[in-house]
Motif scaffolding. Structure first.
Motif, PDB file in Angstrom:
ATOM      1  N   THR A  54     -60.552 -67.594  71.689  1.00  0.00           N
ATOM      2  CA  THR A  54     -61.728 -67.922  72.405  1.00  0.00           C
ATOM      3  C   THR A  54     -62.876 -68.497  71.714  1.00  0.00           C
ATOM      4  O   THR A  54     -63.002 -67.962  70.368  1.00  0.00           O
ATOM      5  CB  THR A  54     -62.323 -66.444  73.062  1.00  0.00           C
ATOM      6  OG1 THR A  54     -61.435 -65.974  73.910  1.00  0.00           O
ATOM      7  CG2 THR A  54     -63.573 -66.523  73.784  1.00  0.00           C
ATOM      8  N   LYS A  59     -82.422 -62.592  73.109  1.00  0.00           N
ATOM      9  CA  LYS A  59     -80.932 -62.231  72.727  1.00  0.00           C
ATOM     10  C   LYS A  59     -79.964 -63.633  72.504  1.00  0.00           C
ATOM     11  O   LYS A  59     -80.606 -64.499  72.931  1.00  0.00           O
ATOM     12  CB  LYS A  59     -80.517 -61.404  73.919  1.00  0.00           C
ATOM     13  CG  LYS A  59     -80.407 -61.945  75.232  1.00  0.00           C
ATOM     14  CD  LYS A  59     -79.723 -61.261  76.234  1.00  0.00           C
ATOM     15  CE  LYS A  59     -79.423 -62.199  77.700  1.00  0.00           C
ATOM     16  NZ  LYS A  59     -78.601 -61.579  78.323  1.00  0.00           N
ATOM     17  N   LEU A 100     -78.306 -66.756  72.648  1.00  0.00           N
ATOM     18  CA  LEU A 100     -77.891 -67.592  73.974  1.00  0.00           C
ATOM     19  C   LEU A 100     -76.371 -68.146  73.519  1.00  0.00           C
ATOM     20  O   LEU A 100     -76.102 -69.164  72.808  1.00  0.00           O
ATOM     21  CB  LEU A 100     -78.551 -68.610  73.875  1.00  0.00           C
ATOM     22  CG  LEU A 100     -78.452 -69.750  74.722  1.00  0.00           C
ATOM     23  CD1 LEU A 100     -78.169 -69.543  76.477  1.00  0.00           C
ATOM     24  CD2 LEU A 100     -79.648 -71.224  74.982  1.00  0.00           C
ATOM     25  N   VAL A 101     -75.305 -67.532  74.075  1.00  0.00           N
ATOM     26  CA  VAL A 101     -73.980 -67.772  73.856  1.00  0.00           C
ATOM     27  C   VAL A 101     -73.112 -68.501  74.829  1.00  0.00           C
ATOM     28  O   VAL A 101     -73.741 -68.367  76.201  1.00  0.00           O
ATOM     29  CB  VAL A 101     -73.178 -66.527  73.874  1.00  0.00           C
ATOM     30  CG1 VAL A 101     -71.742 -66.531  73.506  1.00  0.00           C
ATOM     31  CG2 VAL A 101     -73.848 -65.640  72.642  1.00  0.00           C
ATOM     32  N   PHE A 102     -72.534 -69.643  74.591  1.00  0.00           N
ATOM     33  CA  PHE A 102     -71.664 -69.911  75.525  1.00  0.00           C
ATOM     34  C   PHE A 102     -70.288 -70.324  75.092  1.00  0.00           C
ATOM     35  O   PHE A 102     -70.148 -69.859  74.201  1.00  0.00           O
ATOM     36  CB  PHE A 102     -72.296 -71.561  76.104  1.00  0.00           C
ATOM     37  CG  PHE A 102     -72.781 -72.574  74.988  1.00  0.00           C
ATOM     38  CD1 PHE A 102     -73.669 -72.418  74.070  1.00  0.00           C
ATOM     39  CD2 PHE A 102     -71.747 -73.442  74.689  1.00  0.00           C
ATOM     40  CE1 PHE A 102     -74.120 -73.417  73.236  1.00  0.00           C
ATOM     41  CE2 PHE A 102     -71.917 -74.451  73.747  1.00  0.00           C
ATOM     42  CZ  PHE A 102     -73.240 -74.290  72.925  1.00  0.00           C
ATOM     43  N   LEU A 103     -69.454 -70.590  75.912  1.00  0.00           N
ATOM     44  CA  LEU A 103     -68.125 -70.542  75.507  1.00  0.00           C
ATOM     45  C   LEU A 103     -67.413 -72.020  75.552  1.00  0.00           C
ATOM     46  O   LEU A 103     -67.964 -72.970  76.578  1.00  0.00           O
ATOM     47  CB  LEU A 103     -67.302 -69.576  76.507  1.00  0.00           C
ATOM     48  CG  LEU A 103     -67.387 -68.112  76.552  1.00  0.00           C
ATOM     49  CD1 LEU A 103     -66.572 -67.582  77.705  1.00  0.00           C
ATOM     50  CD2 LEU A 103     -67.183 -67.712  75.198  1.00  0.00           C
ATOM     51  N   LYS A 130     -64.070 -54.248  68.713  1.00  0.00           N
ATOM     52  CA  LYS A 130     -64.858 -53.600  70.053  1.00  0.00           C
ATOM     53  C   LYS A 130     -65.531 -52.632  69.389  1.00  0.00           C
ATOM     54  O   LYS A 130     -65.461 -52.002  68.593  1.00  0.00           O
ATOM     55  CB  LYS A 130     -63.738 -52.993  70.727  1.00  0.00           C
ATOM     56  CG  LYS A 130     -64.486 -52.563  72.123  1.00  0.00           C
ATOM     57  CD  LYS A 130     -64.856 -53.841  72.985  1.00  0.00           C
ATOM     58  CE  LYS A 130     -65.641 -53.759  74.117  1.00  0.00           C
ATOM     59  NZ  LYS A 130     -65.235 -52.762  75.318  1.00  0.00           N
ATOM     60  N   ASN A 131     -66.834 -52.706  69.951  1.00  0.00           N
ATOM     61  CA  ASN A 131     -68.163 -51.904  69.436  1.00  0.00           C
ATOM     62  C   ASN A 131     -68.191 -51.731  67.968  1.00  0.00           C
ATOM     63  O   ASN A 131     -68.123 -50.572  67.603  1.00  0.00           O
ATOM     64  CB  ASN A 131     -67.639 -50.523  70.193  1.00  0.00           C
ATOM     65  CG  ASN A 131     -68.167 -50.526  71.551  1.00  0.00           C
ATOM     66  OD1 ASN A 131     -69.246 -51.064  72.112  1.00  0.00           O
ATOM     67  ND2 ASN A 131     -67.323 -49.841  72.470  1.00  0.00           N
ATOM     68  N   GLU A 172     -69.936 -55.536  71.755  1.00  0.00           N
ATOM     69  CA  GLU A 172     -70.351 -54.491  72.648  1.00  0.00           C
ATOM     70  C   GLU A 172     -69.759 -54.490  74.097  1.00  0.00           C
ATOM     71  O   GLU A 172     -69.433 -53.340  74.781  1.00  0.00           O
ATOM     72  CB  GLU A 172     -71.837 -54.458  72.836  1.00  0.00           C
ATOM     73  CG  GLU A 172     -72.581 -53.405  73.701  1.00  0.00           C
ATOM     74  CD  GLU A 172     -72.889 -53.790  74.895  1.00  0.00           C
ATOM     75  OE1 GLU A 172     -72.587 -52.724  75.868  1.00  0.00           O
ATOM     76  OE2 GLU A 172     -73.033 -54.817  75.495  1.00  0.00           O
ATOM     77  N   PHE A 173     -69.500 -55.666  74.525  1.00  0.00           N
ATOM     78  CA  PHE A 173     -69.073 -55.785  75.863  1.00  0.00           C
ATOM     79  C   PHE A 173     -67.751 -56.586  76.079  1.00  0.00           C
ATOM     80  O   PHE A 173     -67.011 -56.579  77.110  1.00  0.00           O
ATOM     81  CB  PHE A 173     -70.048 -56.531  76.834  1.00  0.00           C
ATOM     82  CG  PHE A 173     -70.147 -57.967  76.465  1.00  0.00           C
ATOM     83  CD1 PHE A 173     -71.571 -58.131  75.730  1.00  0.00           C
ATOM     84  CD2 PHE A 173     -69.868 -59.027  76.880  1.00  0.00           C
ATOM     85  CE1 PHE A 173     -71.662 -59.544  75.177  1.00  0.00           C
ATOM     86  CE2 PHE A 173     -69.969 -60.528  76.381  1.00  0.00           C
ATOM     87  CZ  PHE A 173     -71.059 -60.494  75.699  1.00  0.00           C
ATOM     88  N   MET A 174     -67.247 -56.977  74.759  1.00  0.00           N
ATOM     89  CA  MET A 174     -65.766 -57.797  74.749  1.00  0.00           C
ATOM     90  C   MET A 174     -64.837 -57.594  73.593  1.00  0.00           C
ATOM     91  O   MET A 174     -65.546 -57.261  72.573  1.00  0.00           O
ATOM     92  CB  MET A 174     -65.753 -59.047  75.239  1.00  0.00           C
ATOM     93  CG  MET A 174     -66.889 -60.220  74.282  1.00  0.00           C
ATOM     94  SD  MET A 174     -67.033 -61.695  74.999  1.00  0.00           S
ATOM     95  CE  MET A 174     -65.336 -62.468  75.074  1.00  0.00           C
ATOM     96  N   THR A 175     -63.819 -57.418  73.537  1.00  0.00           N
ATOM     97  CA  THR A 175     -62.881 -57.398  72.482  1.00  0.00           C
ATOM     98  C   THR A 175     -62.725 -58.587  71.801  1.00  0.00           C
ATOM     99  O   THR A 175     -62.297 -59.643  72.829  1.00  0.00           O
ATOM    100  CB  THR A 175     -61.540 -56.747  73.042  1.00  0.00           C
ATOM    101  OG1 THR A 175     -61.805 -55.454  73.598  1.00  0.00           O
ATOM    102  CG2 THR A 175     -60.696 -56.595  71.876  1.00  0.00           C
ATOM    103  N   SER A 193     -60.619 -60.874  69.291  1.00  0.00           N
ATOM    104  CA  SER A 193     -59.179 -61.122  68.880  1.00  0.00           C
ATOM    105  C   SER A 193     -59.130 -61.897  67.314  1.00  0.00           C
ATOM    106  O   SER A 193     -59.650 -62.690  67.443  1.00  0.00           O
ATOM    107  CB  SER A 193     -58.307 -61.385  69.886  1.00  0.00           C
ATOM    108  OG  SER A 193     -58.417 -60.796  70.738  1.00  0.00           O
ATOM    109  N   ASP A 218     -60.336 -65.893  67.447  1.00  0.00           N
ATOM    110  CA  ASP A 218     -61.453 -66.229  68.015  1.00  0.00           C
ATOM    111  C   ASP A 218     -62.569 -66.689  67.061  1.00  0.00           C
ATOM    112  O   ASP A 218     -62.521 -66.267  65.816  1.00  0.00           O
ATOM    113  CB  ASP A 218     -62.186 -64.761  68.664  1.00  0.00           C
ATOM    114  CG  ASP A 218     -61.318 -64.461  69.956  1.00  0.00           C
ATOM    115  OD1 ASP A 218     -60.414 -64.966  70.336  1.00  0.00           O
ATOM    116  OD2 ASP A 218     -61.614 -63.538  70.483  1.00  0.00           O
TER     117      ASP A 218
END
Lengths: 253, 233
Positions: free
Chosen positions: A45, A67, A69-72, A109-110, A202-205, A207, A210
């Motif tokens: 990702t 916060k 500003l993330v995009f993929l 994660k977290n 916090e909301f996604m794992t 890997s 990435d």
């Protein structure tokens, strides 16, 4: 150590850097100008940050966000060192963005701030081109601006985390045809590397493989077909890309 | 027939997607009803004008999950929008195709529950809202399809705790399946096993912690999951 991937003798091979040359596992050295580069890893990702340098945000007449500003990006966007990127004929403003790319090394994660760097495998350089003519105010920056085929050169080297003493103190430069047009320091990021890993995990794992492209400082400029764009980060090397027109693009694809 | 198409048609879709590293692209504002509901706002700040190109987002691999999953919401979240959608599952590399050629590039049609934390703005990418772990339950089976009229006849049903809460067809799209694939592939290549979703309804039904949700196409495909509470701070 600096790790790369090239296409060589019918296959994909892992290489390392030695005195600015490309070292095969056998020890043989190749000239980096004449190898077929691949991105230094198969991307998982790909995250990118908008407005993550206060001076660049001001340059675009935005306040720095509260916060991240993330995009993929999709894998289609990624290309390698010494490759070409297309400037469509209808575009009037296509600008480079020199960015520190952080490669995740283990599942995350977290994650807490103190541990964040434990999850980093290393660093590379990204040139996250934008095609401003296609900007729309929906999920901005929209994919037509930021996820075009081969619009994000990555590499040449993945540099081990242990080799970079402080990734938040690196100078970045961009050159158009040898003329320096962008200069900044990762110390000016709004959200630093640990903050980004904490925020995302916090909301996604996350890997291994990435990649987080951490944003660009002030100093963007238009690029034209034929321009050679060098994005450079202290300690990581230089990433070279050439902008081409439609004809050149379609003839080589 | 390519190996990938065989794999997509014969094996569990989310497993093939994970093994091949699929990219999933979704689209909002692709049905006339949602656009009509938002019409006045699309001329106001921050949008100013309605979108010219498809409004796309990405569902990354951490969102992929499969039948009977437990979906745990992010910290402090209690409810989630469940948007049943259809997936154009790509069977061969798709670059700058015309609408006429588009559906020949599809291995079949998948079914997903596209989950979002409720959010009321399309201005900035909604990453936390759309990309939390498990935010894309994917049905196992691929439905083979002949033409886009047939796609529009598939009835998507959403059940919460065994009660039907929404039933709709994707027959009133802004961009048809083939037009969407043409417009997207004009600048963005899709690879085998990549997915293009056909759209989500504005204000889809909401499920809350503890609910069991099923999204189905009667008799042809379904995916169920439960909503679990995440950390509370």
């Amino acid at each position: 150590m600096k790790h790369g991937r090239i296409y060589h003798n019918g296959g994909i091979v892992q290489v390392t850097e030695e005195n600015s040359r490309v070292r095969l596992a056998s020890g043989r050295l190749l000239d980096e100008k004449y190898v077929q580069w691949l991105p230094p890893l198969e991307p998982g990702t790909v995250f990118a940050l908008g407005l993550n340098y206060a001076d660049h945000a001001a340059e675009l007449s935005f306040k720095a966000p509260e916060k991240p500003l993330v995009f993929l990006k999709g894998a289609n966007a990624i290309t390698a060192h010494r490759c070409i990127t297309r400037r469509p004929a209808d575009v009037t403003y296509m600008h480079y963005e020199c960015e520190l790319a952080v490669v995740i090394g283990k599942e995350a994660k977290n994650v807490c701030r103190e541990d964040a760097y434990d999850y980093v495998a290393g660093y590379t350089i990204a040139n996250d081109y934008a095609f401003r003519d296609y900007l729309e105010n929906y999920y901005r920056p929209n994919l037509r601006v930021k996820n075009r085929d081969h619009c994000t050169p990555l590499g040449p080297w993945l540099v081990d985390r242990q080799d970079i003493a402080d990734p938040m103190q690196l100078n970045l430069y961009t050159y158009i045809n040898g003329v320096k047009t962008q200069q900044g320091s990762t110390s000016d990021m709004v959200f630093d590397i640990p903050a980004l890993i904490v925020y995302l995990s916090e909301f996604m794992t996350l890997s291994p493989g990435d990649i987080i492209l951490t944003g660009t400082p002030t100093g963007i400029a238009d690029t034209q077909p034929g321009d050679e764009i060098i994005t450079e980060i202290e300690g990581l090397g230089q990433l070279i890309n050439t902008v081409v027109d439609d004809k050149t693009w379609f003839e080589s694809n | 027939m390519s190996l990938v198409i065989d794999q997509l048609r014969q094996q569990c879709l989310p497993e093939v997607m994970r093994s091949l590293g699929s990219a999933v692209y979704g689209v909002v504002l692709n049905d006339q009803k949602s656009v009509a509901a938002l019409q006045p706002q699309l001329y106001a700040a921050p949008y100013k004008v309605p979108p010219a190109a498809p409004v796309l987002y990405i569902k990354p691999k951490n969102t992929f999950t499969q039948n009977n999953a437990q979906v745990t919401l992010p910290t402090n979240e209690r409810s989630v929008e469940v948007a049943a959608s259809l997936a154009l599952v790509i069977g061969q590399r798709t670059t700058a195709v015309t609408a006429d050629q588009a559906l020949a590039h599809i291995a079949g049609i998948g079914l997903v529950a596209d989950l979002s934390l409720p959010h009321n703005s399309y201005y900035r990418p909604a990453i936390r809202e759309k990309c939390f772990d498990g935010a894309l339950p994917i049905a196992d089976a691929l439905i083979s399809i002949d033409d886009s009229a047939a796609i529009g006849q598939l009835c998507l049903e959403t059940y919460i705790n065994n009660t039907l809460v929404k039933s709709h067809k994707l027959d009133n799209l802004v961009r048809s399946a083939e037009q969407l694939l043409a417009d997207v592939s004009a600048y963005m290549s899709l690879r085998p096993a990549d997915i293009l979703l056909l759209g989500v309804s504005y204000q889809a039904p909401q499920a809350k912690v503890g609910d069991k949700v099923t999204v189905s196409i009667a008799g042809r495909s379904e995916v169920s999951f439960t909503i679990e509470q995440g950390e509370q701070r």
